[in-house]
Design a protein around this motif. Structure first.
Motif, PDB file in Angstrom:
ATOM      1  N   ALA A  26       4.321  12.951  15.950  1.00  0.00           N
ATOM      2  CA  ALA A  26       3.328  11.967  15.522  1.00  0.00           C
ATOM      3  C   ALA A  26       2.107  11.991  16.440  1.00  0.00           C
ATOM      4  CB  ALA A  26       3.946  10.574  15.504  1.00  0.00           C
ATOM      5  N   SER A  45      -7.151   5.973  11.276  1.00  0.00           N
ATOM      6  CA  SER A  45      -6.634   5.282  10.095  1.00  0.00           C
ATOM      7  C   SER A  45      -5.166   4.932  10.278  1.00  0.00           C
ATOM      8  CB  SER A  45      -6.756   6.164   8.856  1.00  0.00           C
ATOM      9  OG  SER A  45      -7.953   6.843   8.885  1.00  0.00           O
ATOM     10  N   ASN A  46      -4.667   4.240   9.261  1.00  0.00           N
ATOM     11  CA  ASN A  46      -3.246   3.941   9.146  1.00  0.00           C
ATOM     12  C   ASN A  46      -2.402   5.199   9.342  1.00  0.00           C
ATOM     13  OD1 ASN A  46      -1.420   2.074   8.521  1.00  0.00           O
ATOM     14  ND2 ASN A  46      -2.332   1.572   6.526  1.00  0.00           N
ATOM     15  N   GLY A  47      -1.420   5.144  10.223  1.00  0.00           N
ATOM     16  CA  GLY A  47      -0.519   6.292  10.368  1.00  0.00           C
ATOM     17  C   GLY A  47      -1.069   7.437  11.197  1.00  0.00           C
ATOM     18  N   GLY A  49      -1.320   7.662  14.389  1.00  0.00           N
ATOM     19  CA  GLY A  49      -0.552   7.882  15.617  1.00  0.00           C
ATOM     20  C   GLY A  49      -0.943   6.961  16.754  1.00  0.00           C
ATOM     21  N   THR A  51      -0.217   3.704  17.367  1.00  0.00           N
ATOM     22  CA  THR A  51       0.892   2.936  17.944  1.00  0.00           C
ATOM     23  C   THR A  51       1.846   3.867  18.687  1.00  0.00           C
ATOM     24  OG1 THR A  51       0.659   1.283  16.219  1.00  0.00           O
ATOM     25  CG2 THR A  51       2.760   1.319  17.369  1.00  0.00           C
ATOM     26  N   GLU A  92       0.714  -5.404  18.292  1.00  0.00           N
ATOM     27  CA  GLU A  92       0.282  -5.648  16.912  1.00  0.00           C
ATOM     28  C   GLU A  92       1.158  -6.762  16.336  1.00  0.00           C
ATOM     29  OE1 GLU A  92       0.286  -2.132  14.440  1.00  0.00           O
ATOM     30  OE2 GLU A  92      -0.151  -3.315  12.647  1.00  0.00           O
ATOM     31  N   GLU A 169      -4.499  -3.447  17.482  1.00  0.00           N
ATOM     32  CA  GLU A 169      -4.945  -4.038  16.193  1.00  0.00           C
ATOM     33  C   GLU A 169      -5.268  -5.529  16.324  1.00  0.00           C
ATOM     34  OE1 GLU A 169      -5.673  -2.048  13.958  1.00  0.00           O
ATOM     35  OE2 GLU A 169      -4.250  -0.392  13.871  1.00  0.00           O
TER      36      GLU A 169
END
Ligand code: ATP
Length: 243
Positions: A26, A45-47, A49, A51, A92, A169
């Protein structure tokens, strides 16, 4: 004259860091540096990596490559050890104790600190940074608005005496006016000598406040540089800002 944050000593360095879940990587070969007193934005963007990178820094996820904090490798450190050395996350979704008061939530941030009179002094200092939390100190955390809960989570993290505050976030689901207030608080936090890693999907928001930024796409850091240059980068504007 104060040196600019960019000329300060590195606080955190990641070199060739990769991590993932099972077979899936990831985060791949990430190189990132955060200097003392900088606000650095990690956007994507979302996903993408983001986090995952935070989990690696907090030592919740194993990785290959090297991470140095205050000049020393921390690959072998535990989450508790890096926390006690001042790497503190605002997670988050805030993860407050909803049925506890604001003040008890803040005190949870200082659970590992032995000197209770220093903790009491710090509590008042942190209430100075977050006057709304001072007004609501007896209120149950779960009964507050989303923006107030985010402030509470940030105040709790400040009670842990962070040297590097990692905010995940922060703006998610909050009204722009509240987000502006939170950004002001981040600037005050930095002016107290705390270095900030701001992890955001809202790339424009993060880069508008940060000194420098890193852009993550599907596990790869694809751009980095002064925040202003990234905001003006035509490719990033097209990809992320709808311009
Ligand atoms: P978001 O903004 O949605 O949190 P992100 O940029 O933080 O996104 P990550 O949560 O780091 O992204 O996810 C990176 C990739 O790793 C994604 O493909 C995601 O599906 C995958 N992933 C994240 N956590 C796990 C997990 N616990 N097990 C398996 N795959 C995971």
């Amino acid at each position: 004259m104060n040196p600019s944050p960019q000329s300060n000593a590195p606080l955190l360095q990641m070199s060739g860091v990769s991590a993932g879940y099972g077979e899936m990587l990831a985060l791949e070969n990430a190189n990132l540096e955060i200097r003392e007193s900088e606000i650095v934005a990690l956007v994507g963007s979302n996903g993408a990596g983001k986090t995952t990178l935070l989990r690696v820094l907090s030592r919740l996820l194993p990785c290959s490559g090297e991470i140095r904090y205050q000049g020393r490798p921390i690959n072998g450190s535990t989450p508790d050890q890096v926390f006690e050395q001042g790497m503190v996350q605002v997670p988050e979704g805030r993860q407050l104790f909803d049925r506890m008061s604001v003040q008890d939530n803040l005190l949870m941030g200082a659970y590992h600190r032995k000197n209770r009179s220093e903790v009491a002094q710090d509590l008042e200092r942190i209430y100075g940074l977050f006057p709304r939390m001072a007004e609501r100190r007896k209120q149950l955390a779960g009964s507050m608005s989303g923006g107030e809960q985010q402030m509470c989570a940030m105040a709790r993290a400040m009670m842990a005496q962070p040297r590097l505050l990692m905010v995940d976030e922060m703006s998610l689901g909050l009204a722009p006016i509240i987000v502006d207030q939170l950004m002001e608080v981040l600037l005050s936090i930095r002016s107290q000598g705390v270095t900030v890693l701001l992890v955001e999907q809202d790339i424009h928001l993060a880069l508008a406040t940060a000194d420098r930024g890193y852009v993550l796409e599907t596990g790869h850091i694809v751009r980095s540089g002064p925040a202003k240059e990234l905001i003006d980068d035509p490719e990033l504007q097209k990809a992320y800002l709808g311009l």
